[in-house]
Design a protein around this motif. Structure first.
Motif, short mmCIF file in Angstrom:
data_model
loop_
_atom_site.label_atom_id
_atom_site.label_comp_id
_atom_site.label_asym_id
_atom_site.label_seq_id
_atom_site.Cartn_x
_atom_site.Cartn_y
_atom_site.Cartn_z
N LEU A 125 0.85 -1.19 0.00
CA LEU A 125 0.00 0.00 0.00
C LEU A 125 0.89 1.24 0.00
O LEU A 125 1.81 1.35 0.81
CB LEU A 125 -0.90 0.01 1.24
CG LEU A 125 -1.85 1.21 1.37
CD1 LEU A 125 -2.89 1.20 0.26
CD2 LEU A 125 -2.52 1.21 2.73
N ALA A 126 0.60 2.15 -0.92
CA ALA A 126 1.34 3.41 -1.00
C ALA A 126 0.35 4.55 -1.19
O ALA A 126 -0.81 4.33 -1.52
CB ALA A 126 2.33 3.37 -2.16
N GLY A 127 0.82 5.75 -0.99
CA GLY A 127 -0.01 6.91 -1.27
C GLY A 127 -0.48 7.63 -0.03
O GLY A 127 -1.39 7.18 0.66
N GLY A 128 0.17 8.74 0.29
CA GLY A 128 -0.30 9.60 1.37
C GLY A 128 -0.10 9.05 2.78
O GLY A 128 -0.74 9.52 3.71
N LEU A 129 0.77 8.07 2.92
CA LEU A 129 1.01 7.50 4.25
C LEU A 129 1.99 8.37 5.02
O LEU A 129 2.98 8.85 4.48
CB LEU A 129 1.55 6.08 4.13
CG LEU A 129 0.60 5.09 3.44
CD1 LEU A 129 1.29 3.75 3.24
CD2 LEU A 129 -0.68 4.92 4.24
N THR A 130 1.69 8.57 6.32
CA THR A 130 2.51 9.40 7.19
C THR A 130 2.66 8.68 8.54
O THR A 130 1.91 7.73 8.82
CB THR A 130 1.85 10.77 7.45
OG1 THR A 130 0.68 10.55 8.24
CG2 THR A 130 1.49 11.49 6.15
N PRO A 131 3.57 9.14 9.40
CA PRO A 131 3.64 8.55 10.73
C PRO A 131 2.31 8.63 11.47
O PRO A 131 2.00 7.77 12.30
CB PRO A 131 4.72 9.38 11.43
CG PRO A 131 5.60 9.87 10.32
CD PRO A 131 4.66 10.13 9.17
N ALA A 132 1.49 9.63 11.17
CA ALA A 132 0.22 9.84 11.88
C ALA A 132 -0.88 8.89 11.43
O ALA A 132 -1.78 8.58 12.21
CB ALA A 132 -0.24 11.28 11.72
N ASN A 133 -0.86 8.44 10.16
CA ASN A 133 -1.99 7.63 9.67
C ASN A 133 -1.61 6.20 9.30
O ASN A 133 -2.49 5.42 8.93
CB ASN A 133 -2.68 8.33 8.49
CG ASN A 133 -1.83 8.35 7.21
OD1 ASN A 133 -0.82 7.66 7.10
ND2 ASN A 133 -2.25 9.15 6.25
N VAL A 134 -0.34 5.85 9.39
CA VAL A 134 0.07 4.53 8.87
C VAL A 134 -0.55 3.39 9.68
O VAL A 134 -0.93 2.36 9.10
CB VAL A 134 1.60 4.41 8.77
CG1 VAL A 134 2.26 4.31 10.15
CG2 VAL A 134 2.00 3.23 7.89
N ALA A 135 -0.69 3.53 10.99
CA ALA A 135 -1.28 2.44 11.78
C ALA A 135 -2.73 2.20 11.38
O ALA A 135 -3.16 1.05 11.22
CB ALA A 135 -1.18 2.76 13.27
#
Length: 193
Positions: A144-154
């Motif tokens: 999965l890729a696209g717009g992932l950040t430390p805040a939303n990855v979980a």
């Protein structure tokens, strides 16, 4: 544990944080982009990166012979295809010994492929987040890729259950890789099942 790839390394200091944070994959962009590297730079970075961390090369409609040349140079062990590459190209790369990541765009069907992994990406390092509830099921190991950040990855991992998450712009500050964000997202991904 969910695996993670940090893509789009651009500076020598990026390799240092990769060695420290220990993502499962690191990525070099050979396609036209602000993150594009020369083969010489990629080879230099490959020498600096922990040999246990595989490196991927990102290509968009690159001639097969160029991809094989870069793979055979030792700069990468994974070829990530973002263009309109044929199954014959996928098979030739695999026959040469490469691991192949085949990228699909949102709302495009995930067609049968000989690639080792399929990736769903909202758009080549754009930082645009996918609608995770609409991610199709893939029979292959799934990235999965696209717009992932430390805040939303979980949350993304808990909704989609990918085998691997791939992040580039989501660990940048002012257009450069941010060591603190890389450390945070690797730790979070590895801690999330």
């Amino acid at each position: 544990m969910t695996q993670i790839k940090i893509c789009g390394l651009m500076r020598e200091q990026d390799t240092q944080v990769i060695n420290e944070a220990k993502p499962d994959f690191a990525g070099f962009v050979f396609a036209k982009s602000r993150r594009q590297l020369s083969l010489a730079t990629a080879l230099h970075f490959r020498e600096l990166i922990d040999p246990t961390i595989p490196t991927a090369g990102v290509f968009v409609d690159e001639p097969l012979e160029n991809m094989l040349h870069i793979f055979n140079s030792g700069a990468i062990s994974i070829v990530q295809l973002h263009g309109h590459e044929s199954e014959a190209t996928v098979q030739t790369l695999k026959d040469a010994g490469a691991t192949v990541f085949q990228v699909f765009k949102p709302n495009a069907p995930i067609t049968p492929t000989a690639a080792d992994y399929v990736m769903l990406d909202s758009g080549n390092g754009s930082g645009i987040t996918l609608d995770w509830s609409r991610v199709p099921q893939a029979s292959h190991p799934f990235i999965l890729a696209g717009g992932l950040t430390p805040a939303n990855v979980a949350e993304a991992i808990n909704v989609v259950h990918p085998d691997v998450v791939d992040v580039s712009s989501g660990v940048e500050t002012d257009g450069q890789k941010d060591p603190a964000k890389i450390r945070a997202i690797v730790k979070t991904a590895h801690a999330t099942h």
